[in-house]
Write a protein that holds these residues in place. Structure first.
Motif, PDB file in Angstrom:
ATOM      1  N   VAL A 207       0.946  -1.154  -0.016  1.00 36.41           N
ATOM      2  CA  VAL A 207       0.097  -0.033   0.008  1.00 36.41           C
ATOM      3  C   VAL A 207       0.833   1.249   0.023  1.00 36.41           C
ATOM      4  N   VAL A 208       1.957   1.263   0.882  1.00 41.50           N
ATOM      5  CA  VAL A 208       2.882   2.505   1.121  1.00 41.50           C
ATOM      6  C   VAL A 208       3.488   2.661  -0.494  1.00 41.50           C
ATOM      7  N   ARG A 209       3.897   1.346  -0.944  1.00 40.93           N
ATOM      8  CA  ARG A 209       4.665   1.291  -2.310  1.00 40.93           C
ATOM      9  C   ARG A 209       3.874   2.070  -3.397  1.00 40.93           C
ATOM     10  N   GLN A 210       2.592   1.892  -3.448  1.00 37.23           N
ATOM     11  CA  GLN A 210       1.699   2.347  -4.428  1.00 37.23           C
ATOM     12  C   GLN A 210       1.462   3.896  -4.116  1.00 37.23           C
ATOM     13  N   TYR A 211       1.289   4.215  -2.844  1.00 40.31           N
ATOM     14  CA  TYR A 211       1.176   5.676  -2.307  1.00 40.31           C
ATOM     15  C   TYR A 211       2.313   6.658  -2.786  1.00 40.31           C
ATOM     16  N   THR A 212       3.468   5.950  -2.703  1.00 37.18           N
ATOM     17  CA  THR A 212       4.757   6.876  -3.005  1.00 37.18           C
ATOM     18  C   THR A 212       5.318   6.827  -4.314  1.00 37.18           C
ATOM     19  N   GLY A 213       4.517   5.838  -5.306  1.00 32.00           N
ATOM     20  CA  GLY A 213       5.119   5.654  -6.423  1.00 32.00           C
ATOM     21  C   GLY A 213       6.077   4.987  -6.772  1.00 32.00           C
ATOM     22  N   ALA A 214       6.738   4.267  -5.717  1.00 25.51           N
ATOM     23  CA  ALA A 214       8.012   3.549  -5.800  1.00 25.51           C
ATOM     24  C   ALA A 214       7.747   2.508  -6.736  1.00 25.51           C
ATOM     25  N   ASP A 215       8.873   1.708  -7.086  1.00 28.28           N
ATOM     26  CA  ASP A 215       8.726   0.479  -7.986  1.00 28.28           C
ATOM     27  C   ASP A 215       8.649  -0.899  -7.205  1.00 28.28           C
ATOM     28  N   TYR A 216       9.564  -0.655  -5.900  1.00 25.59           N
ATOM     29  CA  TYR A 216       9.560  -2.118  -5.303  1.00 25.59           C
ATOM     30  C   TYR A 216       9.420  -1.585  -3.936  1.00 25.59           C
ATOM     31  N   TRP A 217       9.247  -2.531  -2.834  1.00 24.46           N
ATOM     32  CA  TRP A 217       9.194  -2.529  -1.594  1.00 24.46           C
ATOM     33  C   TRP A 217       9.868  -3.654  -0.956  1.00 24.46           C
ATOM     34  N   SER A 218      10.548  -3.661   0.470  1.00 24.95           N
ATOM     35  CA  SER A 218      11.257  -4.730   1.087  1.00 24.95           C
ATOM     36  C   SER A 218      11.561  -4.157   2.318  1.00 24.95           C
ATOM     37  N   THR A 219      11.354  -5.336   3.323  1.00 27.69           N
ATOM     38  CA  THR A 219      11.792  -5.090   4.806  1.00 27.69           C
ATOM     39  C   THR A 219      12.854  -6.095   5.006  1.00 27.69           C
ATOM     40  N   ASP A 220      13.322  -6.534   4.029  1.00 27.88           N
ATOM     41  CA  ASP A 220      14.436  -7.771   4.187  1.00 27.88           C
ATOM     42  C   ASP A 220      15.563  -7.262   3.367  1.00 27.88           C
ATOM     43  N   CYS A 221      16.875  -7.157   3.976  1.00 27.43           N
ATOM     44  CA  CYS A 221      18.018  -6.687   3.326  1.00 27.43           C
ATOM     45  C   CYS A 221      18.354  -7.702   2.277  1.00 27.43           C
ATOM     46  N   ARG A 222      18.379  -8.830   2.430  1.00 29.93           N
ATOM     47  CA  ARG A 222      18.547  -9.924   1.419  1.00 29.93           C
ATOM     48  C   ARG A 222      17.791  -9.821   0.192  1.00 29.93           C
ATOM     49  N   LYS A 223      16.545  -9.352   0.275  1.00 30.16           N
ATOM     50  CA  LYS A 223      15.770  -9.056  -0.841  1.00 30.16           C
ATOM     51  C   LYS A 223      16.311  -8.009  -1.562  1.00 30.16           C
ATOM     52  N   VAL A 224      16.445  -6.730  -0.583  1.00 34.77           N
ATOM     53  CA  VAL A 224      17.180  -5.581  -1.549  1.00 34.77           C
ATOM     54  C   VAL A 224      18.357  -5.992  -2.137  1.00 34.77           C
ATOM     55  N   LEU A 225      19.310  -6.662  -1.597  1.00 29.93           N
ATOM     56  CA  LEU A 225      20.425  -7.162  -2.230  1.00 29.93           C
ATOM     57  C   LEU A 225      20.066  -7.939  -3.675  1.00 29.93           C
ATOM     58  N   GLU A 226      19.393  -8.702  -3.446  1.00 26.41           N
ATOM     59  CA  GLU A 226      18.928  -9.616  -4.928  1.00 26.41           C
ATOM     60  C   GLU A 226      18.246  -8.428  -5.767  1.00 26.41           C
ATOM     61  N   LEU A 227      17.245  -7.717  -5.355  1.00 26.34           N
ATOM     62  CA  LEU A 227      16.845  -6.734  -6.172  1.00 26.34           C
ATOM     63  C   LEU A 227      17.617  -5.521  -6.967  1.00 26.34           C
ATOM     64  N   CYS A 228      18.738  -5.265  -6.229  1.00 25.78           N
ATOM     65  CA  CYS A 228      19.798  -4.359  -6.598  1.00 25.78           C
ATOM     66  C   CYS A 228      20.668  -5.296  -7.689  1.00 25.78           C
ATOM     67  N   ARG A 229      20.880  -6.332  -7.477  1.00 27.53           N
ATOM     68  CA  ARG A 229      21.723  -7.201  -8.529  1.00 27.53           C
ATOM     69  C   ARG A 229      20.931  -7.497  -9.616  1.00 27.53           C
ATOM     70  N   THR A 230      19.832  -7.808  -9.619  1.00 28.00           N
ATOM     71  CA  THR A 230      18.987  -8.051 -10.934  1.00 28.00           C
ATOM     72  C   THR A 230      18.690  -6.805 -11.782  1.00 28.00           C
ATOM     73  N   ILE A 231      18.507  -5.592 -10.968  1.00 33.13           N
ATOM     74  CA  ILE A 231      18.039  -4.463 -11.784  1.00 33.13           C
ATOM     75  C   ILE A 231      19.369  -3.796 -12.299  1.00 33.13           C
ATOM     76  N   SER A 232      20.237  -3.886 -11.417  1.00 35.94           N
ATOM     77  CA  SER A 232      21.628  -3.214 -11.981  1.00 35.94           C
ATOM     78  C   SER A 232      22.146  -3.907 -13.281  1.00 35.94           C
ATOM     79  N   THR A 233      21.795  -5.261 -13.531  1.00 34.52           N
ATOM     80  CA  THR A 233      22.364  -6.024 -14.459  1.00 34.52           C
ATOM     81  C   THR A 233      21.447  -5.947 -15.430  1.00 34.52           C
TER      82      THR A 233
END
Length: 223
Positions: A188-214
């Protein structure tokens, strides 16, 4: 090896800094993957957060957990460099701009995630806390990055996140940026802010950054 890993989570949850560092040292000597050890320490840090939410730990305990994690990261990094595991001069990943948004000064989760990103080979622009939206825009102009991570642990931070996204759009930068929000967030917060992704898990953030940056946005959608 598994015994060391299980003990590590418990020692971190008890905030036994001497035991944590000793177990990490033992794990490294036994040949356990440093990232596995970091994950166990991170899991212990999550337990500290849970105890804080239950009222059994205090803010000072959260700060201590962050300091222990920082010490572990420094130990792991030194050992890794000694074995020639260094971050390449040219990282295969896009730089990441990271900051706690305006009106919020919480940074424990931010600092832990940044530590893991840097250990994993990312260059991170840490803008700190209480960061105005304009500062994120300026960093995006100066840094050839495709990723911005915004974090906040209070409800007031949602408007700051939204404002940051809007300013990036007005500056003509939104199209090339992928925004990830973290902290006290959900879909809900993601949609409100207009961001692309949300996560409360630093492991998921790492994987997101890896896949997006490549350039693998399709894979990121499934994470």
């Amino acid at each position: 090896m598994l015994k060391v890993q299980k003990m590590l989570v418990g020692a971190m949850a008890r905030l036994d800094d001497a035991m944590v560092l000793n177990l990490v040292k033992q794990g490294l000597q036994m040949g356990i993957n440093p990232y596995v050890l970091l994950e166990e320490v991170r899991a212990g840090t999550e337990r500290v957060g849970e105890l804080y939410n239950k009222g059994e730990y205090f803010l000072s305990d959260l700060i201590m957990a962050a300091e222990i994690f920082k010490d572990v990261l420094e130990m792991v990094s030194k050992v890794s460099k000694g074995k020639n595991r260094t971050t390449p001069l040219v990282s295969p990943y896009s730089p990441v701009i990271f900051g706690t948004v305006e009106n919020d000064i919480h940074d424990i989760g931010k600092n832990i995630t940044i530590g893991i990103l840097r250990y994993s080979g990312f260059s991170v622009w840490d803008l700190g806390v209480d960061v105005p939206a304009a500062a994120f825009v300026e960093a995006a102009k100066r840094c050839q990055s495709r990723i911005i991570c915004l974090t906040g642990l209070i409800t007031e931070s949602y408007d700051s996140m939204k404002k940051t996204v809007q300013l990036l759009d007005e500056a003509g930068l939104r199209g090339r940026m992928t925004l990830i929000i973290g902290g006290l967030v959900n879909e809900v917060v993601r949609q409100y802010t207009g961001a692309d992704y949300w996560s409360t898990d630093c492991r998921k953030v790492l994987e997101l950054c890896r896949t997006i940056s490549t350039g693998n946005e399709m894979k990121a959608q499934s994470l």
